[in-house]
Scaffold this motif. Structure first.
Motif, PDB file in Angstrom:
ATOM      1  N   GLU A 160       6.453  -9.442   4.135  1.00  0.00           N
ATOM      2  CA  GLU A 160       6.790  -9.154   2.890  1.00  0.00           C
ATOM      3  C   GLU A 160       5.780  -8.449   2.102  1.00  0.00           C
ATOM      4  OE1 GLU A 160       9.550 -10.748   1.163  1.00  0.00           O
ATOM      5  OE2 GLU A 160      10.328 -11.251   3.545  1.00  0.00           O
ATOM      6  N   PRO A 161       6.227  -7.664   0.969  1.00  0.00           N
ATOM      7  CA  PRO A 161       5.344  -6.877   0.153  1.00  0.00           C
ATOM      8  C   PRO A 161       4.290  -7.439  -0.572  1.00  0.00           C
ATOM      9  CG  PRO A 161       7.706  -6.562  -0.276  1.00  0.00           C
ATOM     10  CD  PRO A 161       7.524  -7.788   0.453  1.00  0.00           C
ATOM     11  N   VAL A 162       2.969  -6.995  -0.469  1.00  0.00           N
ATOM     12  CA  VAL A 162       1.846  -7.531  -0.991  1.00  0.00           C
ATOM     13  C   VAL A 162       1.159  -6.250  -1.761  1.00  0.00           C
ATOM     14  CG1 VAL A 162       1.330  -9.256   0.768  1.00  0.00           C
ATOM     15  CG2 VAL A 162       0.574  -7.174   0.945  1.00  0.00           C
ATOM     16  N   ILE A 163       0.514  -6.639  -2.771  1.00  0.00           N
ATOM     17  CA  ILE A 163      -0.334  -5.606  -3.565  1.00  0.00           C
ATOM     18  C   ILE A 163      -1.614  -5.307  -2.764  1.00  0.00           C
ATOM     19  CG2 ILE A 163      -1.302  -5.090  -5.624  1.00  0.00           C
ATOM     20  CD1 ILE A 163       0.487  -7.158  -6.872  1.00  0.00           C
ATOM     21  N   PRO A 164      -1.428  -4.231  -2.170  1.00  0.00           N
ATOM     22  CA  PRO A 164      -2.782  -3.968  -1.421  1.00  0.00           C
ATOM     23  C   PRO A 164      -4.031  -3.833  -2.084  1.00  0.00           C
ATOM     24  CG  PRO A 164      -1.609  -2.125  -1.441  1.00  0.00           C
ATOM     25  CD  PRO A 164      -0.461  -3.079  -2.163  1.00  0.00           C
ATOM     26  N   PHE A 165      -3.938  -3.445  -3.436  1.00  0.00           N
ATOM     27  CA  PHE A 165      -5.070  -3.187  -4.069  1.00  0.00           C
ATOM     28  C   PHE A 165      -5.713  -4.407  -4.632  1.00  0.00           C
ATOM     29  CE2 PHE A 165      -1.740   0.020  -5.017  1.00  0.00           C
ATOM     30  CZ  PHE A 165      -2.095   0.975  -4.226  1.00  0.00           C
ATOM     31  N   ALA A 166      -5.033  -5.521  -4.405  1.00  0.00           N
ATOM     32  CA  ALA A 166      -5.499  -6.928  -4.898  1.00  0.00           C
ATOM     33  C   ALA A 166      -6.168  -7.820  -3.644  1.00  0.00           C
ATOM     34  CB  ALA A 166      -4.430  -7.738  -5.240  1.00  0.00           C
ATOM     35  N   GLN A 167      -6.040  -7.180  -2.634  1.00  0.00           N
ATOM     36  CA  GLN A 167      -6.586  -7.702  -1.537  1.00  0.00           C
ATOM     37  C   GLN A 167      -8.292  -7.420  -1.278  1.00  0.00           C
ATOM     38  OE1 GLN A 167      -4.284  -9.749   0.356  1.00  0.00           O
ATOM     39  NE2 GLN A 167      -3.137  -8.565  -1.510  1.00  0.00           N
ATOM     40  N   PRO A 168      -9.024  -8.819  -0.872  1.00  0.00           N
ATOM     41  CA  PRO A 168     -10.455  -8.516  -0.967  1.00  0.00           C
ATOM     42  C   PRO A 168     -11.023  -7.507  -0.269  1.00  0.00           C
ATOM     43  CG  PRO A 168      -9.587 -10.922  -0.198  1.00  0.00           C
ATOM     44  CD  PRO A 168      -8.221  -9.834  -0.358  1.00  0.00           C
ATOM     45  N   GLY A 169     -10.433  -7.120   0.922  1.00  0.00           N
ATOM     46  CA  GLY A 169     -10.980  -5.811   1.613  1.00  0.00           C
ATOM     47  C   GLY A 169     -10.480  -4.318   1.038  1.00  0.00           C
ATOM     48  N   SER A 170      -9.935  -4.377  -0.077  1.00  0.00           N
ATOM     49  CA  SER A 170      -9.371  -2.986  -0.557  1.00  0.00           C
ATOM     50  C   SER A 170     -10.516  -2.161  -0.804  1.00  0.00           C
ATOM     51  CB  SER A 170      -8.349  -3.363  -1.615  1.00  0.00           C
ATOM     52  OG  SER A 170      -8.086  -2.064  -2.496  1.00  0.00           O
ATOM     53  N   LEU A 171     -10.583  -0.945  -0.760  1.00  0.00           N
ATOM     54  CA  LEU A 171     -11.455   0.041  -1.035  1.00  0.00           C
ATOM     55  C   LEU A 171     -11.113   0.750  -2.162  1.00  0.00           C
ATOM     56  CD1 LEU A 171     -13.220   0.711   2.378  1.00  0.00           C
ATOM     57  CD2 LEU A 171     -14.209  -0.931   0.738  1.00  0.00           C
ATOM     58  N   THR A 172      -9.988   0.751  -2.626  1.00  0.00           N
ATOM     59  CA  THR A 172      -9.470   1.525  -3.754  1.00  0.00           C
ATOM     60  C   THR A 172      -9.840   1.027  -5.012  1.00  0.00           C
ATOM     61  OG1 THR A 172      -7.320   1.703  -2.574  1.00  0.00           O
ATOM     62  CG2 THR A 172      -7.260   2.439  -4.766  1.00  0.00           C
ATOM     63  N   ARG A 173     -10.410   2.214  -5.835  1.00  0.00           N
ATOM     64  CA  ARG A 173     -11.028   1.985  -7.273  1.00  0.00           C
ATOM     65  C   ARG A 173      -9.647   1.909  -7.905  1.00  0.00           C
ATOM     66  NH1 ARG A 173     -15.361   4.251  -9.301  1.00  0.00           N
ATOM     67  NH2 ARG A 173     -14.774   3.222 -11.041  1.00  0.00           N
ATOM     68  N   VAL A 174      -9.557   0.997  -8.768  1.00  0.00           N
ATOM     69  CA  VAL A 174      -8.349   0.778  -9.617  1.00  0.00           C
ATOM     70  C   VAL A 174      -8.846   0.772 -10.898  1.00  0.00           C
ATOM     71  CG1 VAL A 174      -6.490  -0.570 -10.555  1.00  0.00           C
ATOM     72  CG2 VAL A 174      -7.052  -0.560  -8.142  1.00  0.00           C
ATOM     73  N   ILE A 175      -8.496   1.840 -11.595  1.00  0.00           N
ATOM     74  CA  ILE A 175      -8.864   2.597 -13.286  1.00  0.00           C
ATOM     75  C   ILE A 175      -7.583   2.275 -14.324  1.00  0.00           C
ATOM     76  CG2 ILE A 175      -9.975   3.914 -14.799  1.00  0.00           C
ATOM     77  CD1 ILE A 175     -11.256   5.046 -12.269  1.00  0.00           C
ATOM     78  N   ASP A 180       9.020  15.995 -10.067  1.00  0.00           N
ATOM     79  CA  ASP A 180      10.571  16.355 -10.613  1.00  0.00           C
ATOM     80  C   ASP A 180      11.628  15.375  -9.718  1.00  0.00           C
ATOM     81  OD1 ASP A 180      10.025  17.763  -8.301  1.00  0.00           O
ATOM     82  OD2 ASP A 180      10.563  19.777  -9.151  1.00  0.00           O
ATOM     83  N   ARG A 181      11.200  14.705  -8.899  1.00  0.00           N
ATOM     84  CA  ARG A 181      12.042  14.020  -8.004  1.00  0.00           C
ATOM     85  C   ARG A 181      11.708  12.485  -7.864  1.00  0.00           C
ATOM     86  NH1 ARG A 181      10.287  12.556  -3.033  1.00  0.00           N
ATOM     87  NH2 ARG A 181       8.491  13.887  -2.226  1.00  0.00           N
ATOM     88  N   PRO A 182      12.747  11.625  -7.831  1.00  0.00           N
ATOM     89  CA  PRO A 182      12.288  10.128  -7.535  1.00  0.00           C
ATOM     90  C   PRO A 182      11.706   9.810  -6.583  1.00  0.00           C
ATOM     91  CG  PRO A 182      14.910  10.598  -7.337  1.00  0.00           C
ATOM     92  CD  PRO A 182      14.264  11.806  -7.450  1.00  0.00           C
ATOM     93  N   PRO A 183      11.192   8.704  -6.334  1.00  0.00           N
ATOM     94  CA  PRO A 183      10.777   8.179  -4.805  1.00  0.00           C
ATOM     95  C   PRO A 183      11.881   8.070  -4.027  1.00  0.00           C
ATOM     96  CG  PRO A 183       9.845   6.851  -6.870  1.00  0.00           C
ATOM     97  CD  PRO A 183      10.945   7.708  -7.217  1.00  0.00           C
ATOM     98  N   THR A 184      11.465   8.254  -2.599  1.00  0.00           N
ATOM     99  CA  THR A 184      12.333   8.130  -1.733  1.00  0.00           C
ATOM    100  C   THR A 184      12.573   6.496  -1.152  1.00  0.00           C
ATOM    101  OG1 THR A 184      12.000  10.330  -0.610  1.00  0.00           O
ATOM    102  CG2 THR A 184      12.934   8.596   0.943  1.00  0.00           C
ATOM    103  N   GLN A 185      13.629   5.867  -0.775  1.00  0.00           N
ATOM    104  CA  GLN A 185      13.784   4.536  -0.748  1.00  0.00           C
ATOM    105  C   GLN A 185      14.247   4.304   0.676  1.00  0.00           C
ATOM    106  OE1 GLN A 185      16.231   2.648  -3.656  1.00  0.00           O
ATOM    107  NE2 GLN A 185      15.793   0.529  -2.510  1.00  0.00           N
ATOM    108  N   VAL A 186      13.390   3.717   1.411  1.00  0.00           N
ATOM    109  CA  VAL A 186      13.485   3.215   2.507  1.00  0.00           C
ATOM    110  C   VAL A 186      13.812   2.004   2.778  1.00  0.00           C
ATOM    111  CG1 VAL A 186      12.471   2.848   5.023  1.00  0.00           C
ATOM    112  CG2 VAL A 186      12.068   5.148   3.454  1.00  0.00           C
ATOM    113  N   ASP A 187      14.959   1.481   2.661  1.00  0.00           N
ATOM    114  CA  ASP A 187      15.356  -0.224   2.379  1.00  0.00           C
ATOM    115  C   ASP A 187      14.733  -0.630   1.137  1.00  0.00           C
ATOM    116  OD1 ASP A 187      16.999   0.284   4.428  1.00  0.00           O
ATOM    117  OD2 ASP A 187      15.881  -0.838   5.857  1.00  0.00           O
ATOM    118  N   ASP A 188      13.790  -1.644   1.223  1.00  0.00           N
ATOM    119  CA  ASP A 188      13.259  -2.216  -0.147  1.00  0.00           C
ATOM    120  C   ASP A 188      11.641  -1.646  -0.127  1.00  0.00           C
ATOM    121  OD1 ASP A 188      11.969  -3.334   2.084  1.00  0.00           O
ATOM    122  OD2 ASP A 188      11.790  -5.290   1.309  1.00  0.00           O
ATOM    123  N   MET A 189      11.638  -0.481   0.523  1.00  0.00           N
ATOM    124  CA  MET A 189      10.402   0.307   0.346  1.00  0.00           C
ATOM    125  C   MET A 189      10.258   1.695  -0.363  1.00  0.00           C
ATOM    126  SD  MET A 189       7.268   1.158   3.164  1.00  0.00           S
ATOM    127  CE  MET A 189       6.705  -0.342   3.304  1.00  0.00           C
TER     128      MET A 189
END
Length: 388
Positions: free
Chosen positions: A112-127, A175-184
């Motif tokens: 199932e989808p999860v928010i990767p940036f909210a996981q304890p091990g995430s190294l992504t800076r969110v500003i 100038d183009r929308p995201p590509t949809q791979v089923d629900d991703m």
């Protein structure tokens, strides 16, 4: 005597040639996911007929918008292998089972989808880039900071969280929308930045008329249903004020940090203080203030302060006092026609005209934010309690 020519150093044996082709394909990355196509299960087959190589590639979706790029990259990689005289690329598309396996692989095995940036091990800076009121240039600042960071070698993503007043697709040239791979969703990349916006899903001129729960769900989908890859920085362009989206960001991304944008005008600064002060209630960290439209440089070199002076410093001082932490004034961005023109043209000024005063200030702000160490909020310390 045998008539076959023995393999040479530049012409591998048939079995070795296939291995060499597959090794070359392992160096080809999918232009949207930015991972090797062999790792993604996109290489269906490699067939040889003398020096003729027929490579079967399964696209993630039948109408992949970058299939020409992928076909060109595969052809170039295989043609460079010694012993290959001709390359034929046969494009197909993944089955439902293959796409399900791909989604699971990209999500690290999670079904199932999860928010990767909210996981304890995430190294992504969110500003999150916030403002008290509209019209202060918050989106322009966001777009330019994102591109400036990308030009510094960082992997950057942007969420246009201003659902009602979206503008980042135009400013970034997406100038183009995201590509949809089923629900991703696979976000498009423009000027080196991955971007997702509600503006990529609605018809031109169509307003978005949503209330709180739908806004929250949209933001959640942008964060969880989009494959962002390994980002160094994720920027969020928030709507003005302290409404539903600002609260949702704090809930969904508890380790996110805030940058507040204001103009020198006293009225704008007072509202910006309130936008930053909400961080005390949401337990976010305010990491700086950007003063936009600070002055207009005259032909004689003097500065004409159209909107007054001192607003940015006042907001920084006030937020330092309210939050009990050091909130610096990161920079003052002068009024510059090229900044507006570059945004309208889809290439932010830091890339279109990096020598201008506005571009230099914004690039310097991006450098200051990029080197700032991430806090410990939301991160696992790897400690286990020990009983006495």
């Amino acid at each position: 005597m045998p008539t076959d020519t023995p393999p040479t150093a530049t012409s591998p044996a048939p079995g070795g040639l296939e291995e060499a082709i597959r090794a070359a394909l392992a160096r080809v990355q999918d232009p949207e996911i930015h991972r090797p196509i062999t790792e993604l299960g996109m290489v269906r087959s490699v067939e040889l007929d003398g020096g003729r190589a027929v490579v079967g590639i399964d696209l993630t979706v039948p109408g992949c918008p970058l299939k020409d790029t992928l076909q060109r990259d595969v052809t170039a990689a295989v043609a460079a292998v010694p012993g290959v005289d001709e390359v034929v690329v046969q494009l197909g598309s993944m089955t439902a089972e293959q796409r399900a396996e791909l989604r699971s692989r990209l999500r690290g095995g999670a079904g199932e989808p999860v928010i990767p940036f909210a996981q304890p091990g995430s190294l992504t800076r969110v500003i999150a880039v916030a403002s008290g009121k509209g019209g202060v240039g918050k989106s322009s600042v966001t777009a330019n900071l994102a591109v400036a960071m990308a030009r510094q070698g960082l992997s950057v993503g942007v969420v246009d969280a201003d659902i009602y007043g979206f503008s980042l697709p135009r400013m970034l040239g997406a100038d183009r929308p995201p590509t949809q791979v089923d629900d991703m969703l696979l976000p498009p990349e423009a000027n080196g930045v991955k971007v997702v916006s509600i503006g990529q899903f609605v018809a031109p001129g169509q307003p978005v008329v949503w209330r709180g729960p739908m806004l929250h769900r949209a933001l959640q989908q942008f964060l969880a249903d989009v494959f962002w890859g390994d980002l160094d920085v994720l920027l969020l362009d928030l709507p003005p004020g302290t409404g539903d989206i600002a609260i949702s960001v704090a809930q969904l991304l508890p380790a996110s940090e805030l940058v507040v944008v204001t103009t020198p005008q006293v009225a704008a600064a007072e509202v910006a203080e309130r936008a930053g002060a909400v961080a005390v209630q949401t337990r976010q960290r305010v990491i700086g203030v950007v003063e936009n439209m600070s002055w207009l440089e005259q032909p004689d070199g003097t500065r004409f302060e159209l909107f007054g002076a001192g607003g940015g410093a006042r907001v920084a001082e006030s937020l330092s006092r309210i939050t009990g932490t050091d909130v610096p004034l990161l920079g003052q961005v002068p009024l510059d026609v090229s900044l507006r023109e570059a945004g309208d043209g889809g290439t932010p000024v830091v890339a279109a005209n990096p020598e201008t005063a506005a571009a230099q200030v914004l690039t310097d702000i991006a450098k200051r934010l990029a080197v700032r160490p991430r806090g410990l909020a939301g991160r696992s310390l790897g400690l286990s309690p020990v009983g006495r």
